[in-house]
Enzyme design. Sequence first.
Site, PDB file in Angstrom:
ATOM      1  N   TRP B 346       0.832  -1.208   0.000  1.00  0.00           N
ATOM      2  CA  TRP B 346       0.000   0.000   0.000  1.00  0.00           C
ATOM      3  C   TRP B 346       0.867   1.260   0.000  1.00  0.00           C
ATOM      4  O   TRP B 346       0.368   2.356  -0.237  1.00  0.00           O
ATOM      5  CB  TRP B 346      -0.975  -0.003   1.177  1.00  0.00           C
ATOM      6  CG  TRP B 346      -0.345   0.244   2.527  1.00  0.00           C
ATOM      7  CD1 TRP B 346       0.848  -0.221   2.956  1.00  0.00           C
ATOM      8  CD2 TRP B 346      -0.875   1.040   3.588  1.00  0.00           C
ATOM      9  NE1 TRP B 346       1.099   0.213   4.230  1.00  0.00           N
ATOM     10  CE2 TRP B 346       0.047   0.988   4.645  1.00  0.00           C
ATOM     11  CE3 TRP B 346      -2.042   1.786   3.766  1.00  0.00           C
ATOM     12  CZ2 TRP B 346      -0.154   1.654   5.862  1.00  0.00           C
ATOM     13  CZ3 TRP B 346      -2.244   2.437   4.981  1.00  0.00           C
ATOM     14  CH2 TRP B 346      -1.313   2.376   6.010  1.00  0.00           C
ATOM     15  N   ASP B 347       2.159   1.074   0.266  1.00  0.00           N
ATOM     16  CA  ASP B 347       3.093   2.207   0.217  1.00  0.00           C
ATOM     17  C   ASP B 347       2.921   2.994  -1.074  1.00  0.00           C
ATOM     18  O   ASP B 347       3.079   4.214  -1.092  1.00  0.00           O
ATOM     19  CB  ASP B 347       4.540   1.690   0.302  1.00  0.00           C
ATOM     20  CG  ASP B 347       4.798   0.896   1.566  1.00  0.00           C
ATOM     21  OD1 ASP B 347       3.955   0.051   1.914  1.00  0.00           O
ATOM     22  OD2 ASP B 347       5.851   1.108   2.189  1.00  0.00           O
ATOM     23  N   GLU B 488       1.348  -2.914  12.658  1.00  0.00           N
ATOM     24  CA  GLU B 488       1.630  -4.359  12.635  1.00  0.00           C
ATOM     25  C   GLU B 488       2.155  -4.915  13.956  1.00  0.00           C
ATOM     26  O   GLU B 488       2.479  -6.093  14.035  1.00  0.00           O
ATOM     27  CB  GLU B 488       2.611  -4.664  11.489  1.00  0.00           C
ATOM     28  CG  GLU B 488       1.969  -4.411  10.129  1.00  0.00           C
ATOM     29  CD  GLU B 488       2.980  -4.367   8.982  1.00  0.00           C
ATOM     30  OE1 GLU B 488       4.191  -4.422   9.252  1.00  0.00           O
ATOM     31  OE2 GLU B 488       2.536  -4.265   7.826  1.00  0.00           O
ATOM     32  N   LYS B 599       3.162   0.774  16.090  1.00  0.00           N
ATOM     33  CA  LYS B 599       4.192   0.972  15.073  1.00  0.00           C
ATOM     34  C   LYS B 599       3.885   2.218  14.253  1.00  0.00           C
ATOM     35  O   LYS B 599       4.784   2.929  13.822  1.00  0.00           O
ATOM     36  CB  LYS B 599       4.224  -0.260  14.164  1.00  0.00           C
ATOM     37  CG  LYS B 599       5.349  -0.273  13.153  1.00  0.00           C
ATOM     38  CD  LYS B 599       5.317  -1.573  12.340  1.00  0.00           C
ATOM     39  CE  LYS B 599       6.426  -1.619  11.299  1.00  0.00           C
ATOM     40  NZ  LYS B 599       6.305  -2.800  10.417  1.00  0.00           N
ATOM     41  N   GLN B 600       2.601   2.442  14.004  1.00  0.00           N
ATOM     42  CA  GLN B 600       2.194   3.640  13.286  1.00  0.00           C
ATOM     43  C   GLN B 600       0.754   3.943  13.673  1.00  0.00           C
ATOM     44  O   GLN B 600       0.008   3.042  14.047  1.00  0.00           O
ATOM     45  CB  GLN B 600       2.335   3.475  11.784  1.00  0.00           C
ATOM     46  CG  GLN B 600       1.503   2.371  11.199  1.00  0.00           C
ATOM     47  CD  GLN B 600       2.081   1.952   9.852  1.00  0.00           C
ATOM     48  OE1 GLN B 600       3.138   1.372   9.785  1.00  0.00           O
ATOM     49  NE2 GLN B 600       1.389   2.254   8.794  1.00  0.00           N
TER      50      GLN B 600
END
Lengths: 739, 739
Positions: B346-347, B488, B599-600
């Site tokens: 998806w980056d 994640e 993580k984000q």
Amino acid sequence: MQSFRPRSTTLTNTSINPNLWTIEEVSFDPQYLHHQETIFTIGNGYIATRGAFEEGYHTERRATFAHGVFDAARNYNTELVNMPDWLPLSVCLDRERFSLERGTLEKYRRTLDLRNGLLSRTVLWQSPNGRCATMVFERFVSLADPHALYLRCHVIPEFAGPVEFRAALDGHSDNLGVVHLRWIDQGERDGVVYLRTRTRQSQIDIAYAMRVETHGGRETKHDFWDVDDRPSVCIQVDARPGEEIVFDKQVSVFTSRDVPAEHVVSTAVHHSNAAPHWQEALEQNNTAWANEWKRSDVELEGDDESQRAMRFNLFQLLIVAPRHDSRVNIGAKTLSGFGYHGHTFWDTEIFMLPFFTYTAPPVARNLLDYRYARLDAARAKARANGCEGAQFPWESADTGEEVTPPWYPDPSNRTKLIRIWTGDIEIHISADVAYAVRQYWQVTGDDEWFIDRGAEVILDTGKFYASRAEWDPDRQRYEYNDVIGPDEYHDHVNNNAYTNKMAQWNLQTALEVLEWLRAEAPAKAEELTQRLDLSPERLALWRDVIEKIYFPITPSGVIEQFDGYFKLKPVFMAALEPRDMSTQQLFGYEGSQERQAIKQPDVLMLLYLLRDQFDPEIIRINYEFYAPRTDHTYGSSLGPAISSIIACWIGKNGEAYEHFKRAEFADLCDVRGNAGDGIHGASAGGAWQAVVFGFAGLRLTPEGCTTHACLPDGWSRLAFRFFRYGEEQQVNVNRERQD
Amino acid sequence: MQSFRPRSTTLTNTSINPNLWTIEEVSFDPQYLHHQETIFTIGNGYIATRGAFEEGYHTERRATFAHGVFDAARNYNTELVNMPDWLPLSVCLDRERFSLERGTLEKYRRTLDLRNGLLSRTVLWQSPNGRCATMVFERFVSLADPHALYLRCHVIPEFAGPVEFRAALDGHSDNLGVVHLRWIDQGERDGVVYLRTRTRQSQIDIAYAMRVETHGGRETKHDFWDVDDRPSVCIQVDARPGEEIVFDKQVSVFTSRDVPAEHVVSTAVHHSNAAPHWQEALEQNNTAWANEWKRSDVELEGDDESQRAMRFNLFQLLIVAPRHDSRVNIGAKTLSGFGYHGHTFWDTEIFMLPFFTYTAPPVARNLLDYRYARLDAARAKARANGCEGAQFPWESADTGEEVTPPWYPDPSNRTKLIRIWTGDIEIHISADVAYAVRQYWQVTGDDEWFIDRGAEVILDTGKFYASRAEWDPDRQRYEYNDVIGPDEYHDHVNNNAYTNKMAQWNLQTALEVLEWLRAEAPAKAEELTQRLDLSPERLALWRDVIEKIYFPITPSGVIEQFDGYFKLKPVFMAALEPRDMSTQQLFGYEGSQERQAIKQPDVLMLLYLLRDQFDPEIIRINYEFYAPRTDHTYGSSLGPAISSIIACWIGKNGEAYEHFKRAEFADLCDVRGNAGDGIHGASAGGAWQAVVFGFAGLRLTPEGCTTHACLPDGWSRLAFRFFRYGEEQQVNVNRERQD
């Protein structure tokens, strides 16, 4: 029982030559390329090279392996490294490069001479532009000097014009797509071209040095192409019709396992410079081979196919016998293919070692020293499993750590992996190693080595089995549960007969060894007692395990392979014919667990190894029971030789011969279709055992040796030699002398 | 909040140049070799080459990648192939070969000119025997002609004697030890040397053709070394002190993805023969780059470091933008390293695509076409998971099948493997793709493409989410359970806020798209209704899911990242400082699942994408809640840019700038220590978004565009361009003009 049928295509291809010492290929068929590369492997116990072509072929599995040169790549277990390629030789006829992929192949013949390991190929090739030449390629790796490799090419052109030879050393080898080598350096010194590479993880330096020369014709060009990782020499010769040109390439090989890393290049260059020329080197090689064969040959008169195949099998063992290195062992696929990553299994101790123990004791000692030197790794494995003593790994490479791959990908589902359990729960190999140690000692009488090294192996594996034994207080017996026996179609089984009995044998032998040591080498006995903590309490436990280990024999005399085997679904092998896959493939992994079909006959193997402990009638009964339940054709390649021996012992000569041929032709006829992965070393060693302990019926007793021959129909004579207590013995069985 | 600290060593090494368009390395330190290879990658959207040295270095990670050239090796998922090496050039000064591993390096400087992608290295080197020369190596891959690669070497010797240049094409590349290429052919035609190789599994033919020439000095030798898989040209020149010799190497590249396999060689040879010489080619390249920068540049006045880093990030996106190929996408690590095997995530859609959508719509369309063409593979994935519609894979390569590796080996235990779940249970990427499709349509107004292709993506991903939704009859709501969100550190979670809301958005958008199609392109609407079975019942289900999807907001305004997140163990990031690893490494895989450290920031990402659906106060509250729980330093490289934008929106300029620098310097300063694996493409794209949507506050409305600037302290001006409905727009924010 299904009879043995070699694959006719291959048999035809590798045709029967009147000479009983040669393997021939009379036509080129790329379909059999990998198989034939295996068959035409040459070696000298230090290095071996598959029968790939000098000029290459696009689907080839080109490889050279050297004992002990292992490397661990990213995400892979350690594996034997495909060494730099010493074969490259391109021949250009009037600027057209010879290749089996172009032009017209008008004649083709390849011959491996088993007497001296000389591999020759004769081709008559016409280039796309119509240039014709007969070319003969010959190669050997010297048995007289393990570091010396030779390649020769004769060209007899039918045209006038330039013939060019391009000879190279190539460091770009890979193991089926995995790279282990890194280029370090190359150059030319004193007319010798060298290449130095290094394995990426294990940091072993490898140096090749190459010397080339031509005879006949007029050299018009001689260039050194200093291209990284493939240094090449290019020589052009003016050729005239019918005049032979000979090109010689000599290569010397050294690694940092032989000499310090900083000297590998200078040693190889010096060696190449001093190496004798082709003819002299070949004569030295031939003399060395003559000595090998004098000790090792088995003569089978009246059965040419078996005679030649027998020699082929012995040749395969001789070319990987580590004569000068006690730090290495032989992989299950010898040095002849990528199968099993060059790892060593029990295949060495139970199948290959007897041949060396009986005919070449120093080689056997080297192989056993490999295990001795890895006792600490075996102790670490035992400790990791909560045990004491020494537990040898199921697969062993350089360090002696367990290197069995625990998983392999399921080709049918990207998220699934299939677990390989042998590295975790198989425990019989320690007793197998101990068995080989005692066999070596018994046959050779090498007390010095046994006191110094062998005894410790038997004592510490015994210690392992005592610590691993599980006491069942209800049944008042010791058990080994959750194991895999030799028959790998059934895992996580309890009380595998082979495992339980061999453990008992190991413990019993350990006690006898300790007693013997106390009498004959009391200082060593004392040292080992201290170091291995062989306290009276521990020895009492050993005796208790020996006495109370669970090993039942049914009233009918059958030994159950493991708890519950009798209750598995019966299998009627004949009803499965014809088939071209193993019963495991047929029934699937789970289906095989539920059925009586076995990969190899554990119980018969046990009876073979511990014959003295069993009544002959028990042996007969168990053969009758297990033979029809064994996947002789596509099961383990280890089974047929053992089945053959037992069949001999119970007088079933016909079946013995059927089994024997399955072992003897396992690779030559690619019986299982996987010979391209390399020679089945165990099958080769098993074939020798089948002849010696089966057909000749050799037995050693403290008083001497006896034979009890049962020759197959048609065999008129069987003869071989071996050493007992350092003395050469000759066995010579003639049909009329048979009892 | 922890402040941003670049690794000083690397920052010093990549020093600040007064020129705002260059990245410089002023000394050579092998410790940073892999990082610097990544930084000095050059490319043209067709091919890219890491900044490895022409002459090689033993620990290098030399690589060239070309879009779409994938191959699957034994036991490996498919990966982007390390192409044949076009760089090899050895320079010998009076027979001593130049190498950074020998002799004395008296001067060293490497410069990447971001304006035109010209990479130059100047060294003053003294050989072990004392021969000195200044050497300048320059290279570029032409942006004007994707198939044309150029390399030039200037030598100014301080001695008289021979200077030798050896230029090669080398087919022996490997991917960290895995071989994908097989040599096919090579030769010399019309003065051009060619090499043809083929990928082993995917069977892509690759041809390189090389043309070399020298200027200055007197050529005394010019040889073609026809060595397999590394054809080389060796030219020797008589050099005189102070007189410059220039060596030019031009390489042309074609694959069977470009032309039929049988024409790759002839096309490459012809192309090389016709290719312009260095100066002309460089000028064409410069013109092409000038056009790129005219559209793409972002000017940041008052902050030179950020200005240069911004251009570096945009350069990284520009050199991998597929301008001429709609069959490929950009990997998470672009074409600059081995990380993630060249796979697309998806980056692309969420992080990199906005830059292209706004500044280079044809590139964006190519990238979206890649997804469109893989709808069938996405449908197959949905079906395999028991769903309908299109489910895009988490990792995508050539075929569009799921290529996420399901396992990786546990380094601490040979029998253990660690499961990677994203390929199985992550489901948000389909909505991310749909989001990018709609964004492209909204920004460009490209109705033709949208009707033809884009609409189908949105409709079929919507279909997937409706079929994947789980109805809870007790609670009367739809849920998505057992998923992984963007964060994640927590897998197998239920009702991930990002996933649930994006699914709802996708379904809502699908309904709107269908309505629009019915009005604007009724035939297409009808066709898709039939083909995708968009029955009234199905659309009713969509509406039901939209209405009843579970997406709670607490009374305090915080959106829970997933069910139960609030109950996890709290984490105090400040108390963990200083640290040099992620919180996942710190707490372990299990420990991370139990804690709130993320993580984000999933929720902030959602609020960023769907800003219009949320009250600004909700955005502020969630930023305040999640920022202190996010692993900004060693967590995902995707997070900082988004955090920066949200911080801008809520007026936290200082924090916005901190986050921005983490994104902008992710690779240049190797913030996470893994830049050697390749450029973080998402971080580069995120940095552009942070400037455009954060600091400039750009918003598109149907009526036009608005900005709401909040420039960091010290920034005096911010300017960039983009296209709206095909019209170029300019944004120019000056500090005095800020509101």
